[in-house]
Scaffold this active site. Structure first.
Site, short mmCIF file in Angstrom:
data_model
loop_
_atom_site.label_atom_id
_atom_site.label_comp_id
_atom_site.label_asym_id
_atom_site.label_seq_id
_atom_site.Cartn_x
_atom_site.Cartn_y
_atom_site.Cartn_z
N MET A 23 0.85 -1.20 0.00
CA MET A 23 0.00 0.00 0.00
C MET A 23 0.88 1.24 0.00
O MET A 23 1.84 1.32 0.78
CB MET A 23 -0.87 0.02 1.25
CG MET A 23 -1.72 -1.23 1.42
SD MET A 23 -2.63 -1.17 2.96
CE MET A 23 -3.53 -2.72 2.89
N HIS B 223 0.01 -8.25 -4.14
CA HIS B 223 -1.16 -7.41 -4.40
C HIS B 223 -0.73 -5.95 -4.28
O HIS B 223 -0.55 -5.45 -3.16
CB HIS B 223 -2.25 -7.76 -3.37
CG HIS B 223 -3.51 -6.95 -3.48
ND1 HIS B 223 -4.48 -6.96 -2.50
CD2 HIS B 223 -3.96 -6.13 -4.45
CE1 HIS B 223 -5.47 -6.16 -2.86
NE2 HIS B 223 -5.18 -5.62 -4.03
N GLY C 139 -8.80 -6.69 8.52
CA GLY C 139 -9.77 -6.79 9.60
C GLY C 139 -11.12 -6.17 9.32
O GLY C 139 -11.88 -5.90 10.25
N GLY D 247 -10.42 -10.06 1.50
CA GLY D 247 -11.03 -9.12 2.44
C GLY D 247 -12.14 -9.75 3.26
O GLY D 247 -13.15 -10.19 2.70
N GLY D 248 -11.93 -9.83 4.57
CA GLY D 248 -12.98 -10.32 5.45
C GLY D 248 -13.28 -11.81 5.31
O GLY D 248 -14.34 -12.27 5.72
N SER E 289 -6.33 -11.40 8.93
CA SER E 289 -6.53 -11.49 10.38
C SER E 289 -7.05 -12.86 10.80
O SER E 289 -6.75 -13.31 11.90
CB SER E 289 -7.45 -10.36 10.86
OG SER E 289 -8.52 -10.18 9.99
C1 DX5 Z 1 -7.00 -5.12 2.09
C2 DX5 Z 1 -5.94 -6.17 1.77
C3 DX5 Z 1 -6.33 -7.53 2.24
C4 DX5 Z 1 -6.50 -7.60 3.71
C5 DX5 Z 1 -6.94 -8.97 4.13
O1 DX5 Z 1 -6.61 -3.91 1.60
O2 DX5 Z 1 -5.75 -6.26 0.37
O3 DX5 Z 1 -5.42 -8.52 1.76
O4 DX5 Z 1 -5.34 -7.26 4.39
O5 DX5 Z 1 -7.06 -8.94 5.50
P1 DX5 Z 1 -8.35 -9.50 6.26
O6 DX5 Z 1 -8.40 -10.98 5.90
O7 DX5 Z 1 -8.04 -9.24 7.68
O8 DX5 Z 1 -9.55 -8.78 5.75
ZN ZN Z 2 -4.70 -8.06 -0.57
#
Ligand code: DX5
Ligand code: ZN
Length: 217
Positions: A36, A65, A144, A175-176, A197
């Site tokens: 990021m 990613h 998370g 995600g989630g 998470s």
């Molecule tokens: C969100 C990320 C995801 C995230 C996944 O911007 O790309 O990979 O960290 O984390 P959880 O499984 O906690 O949603």
């Molecule tokens: Zn990701």
């Protein structure tokens, strides 16, 4: 049989090597590397140096990613012998086809991620050129967050499109993702589940990965 790609974003960075090895030994198929830049998404995670610090450990291959603006400038930094996929965002690329060609020219597979508000129709003209579509089931930027159910419809639609047209792209969801929703996600047609998470937040990472693998096949 779906695959699991634990996101190291949720790992304890002070023990990153140990946790990455532990997850890999327990059966993680990939390590998901969430990058990021503080521009494309409102958060800064880490760069290629942190990912490369894992090269000396025995880990699963990397599934990178990139949640960054200037993918053409930085994609090459993430190519290592352990990098299998580099995924970029549809919303971040003005010349998406060119950026995909660039990633392929680096010798790795190319994925394209779609934010929750982006339609799969935006990829209609390049489906033959991509190896993986990453369906975001949260708005990117933070771990998370809660799974957004519309993602299931997108997975089903993509799965139908690839069956009808005999296409080979994989479908990944990010995600989630947790133990409760992962069966529905796989049943919708997902090939690779990302979980941050739900894996690294667990008291016993090894057991949590085994539990995921039991559910997703
Ligand atoms: C969100 C990320 C995801 C995230 C996944 O911007 O790309 O990979 O960290 O984390 P959880 O499984 O906690 O949603
Ligand atoms: Zn990701």
């Amino acid at each position: 049989m779906a695959k699991l790609s634990p996101s190291i974003l949720a790992a304890d960075f002070s023990k990153l090597g140990d946790q990455a090895v532990k997850a890999s030994k327990a059966g993680a198929d990939y390590l998901h590397i969430d990058v990021m830049d503080g521009h494309f998404v409102p958060n800064i995670s880490f760069g290629a140096g942190v990912m490369k610090s894992l090269n000396k450990y025995e880990t699963a291959p990397y599934d990178v990613h990139l949640m960054i603006e200037d993918v053409d400038k930085y994609a090459a930094d993430f190519v290592t012998e352990k990098t299998e996929y580099i995924t970029i965002h549809q919303e971040a690329c003005t010349h998406l086809h060119r950026s995909i060609q660039h990633i392929h020219s680096l010798g790795v597979k190319a994925g394209v991620a779609l934010n929750p508000a982006t339609s799969i129709m935006t990829l209609e003209n390049i489906l033959d050129d991509i190896d993986l579509i990453l369906v975001m089931s949260v708005n990117p930027g933070f771990g998370g967050q809660k799974f957004i159910p519309i993602a299931l419809d997108k997975i089903e639609e993509l799965d139908a499109i690839r069956a009808e047209n005999n296409m080979g792209f994989l479908i990944e969801v990010d995600g989630g993702v947790d133990l409760d929703n992962s069966k529905a996600i796989v049943d919708a047609g997902c090939d690779i589940l990302v979980a941050g998470s739900a894996v690294f937040g667990a008291d016993d990472i090894r057991k949590r990965i085994k539990d995921f693998k039991r559910i997703i096949g």
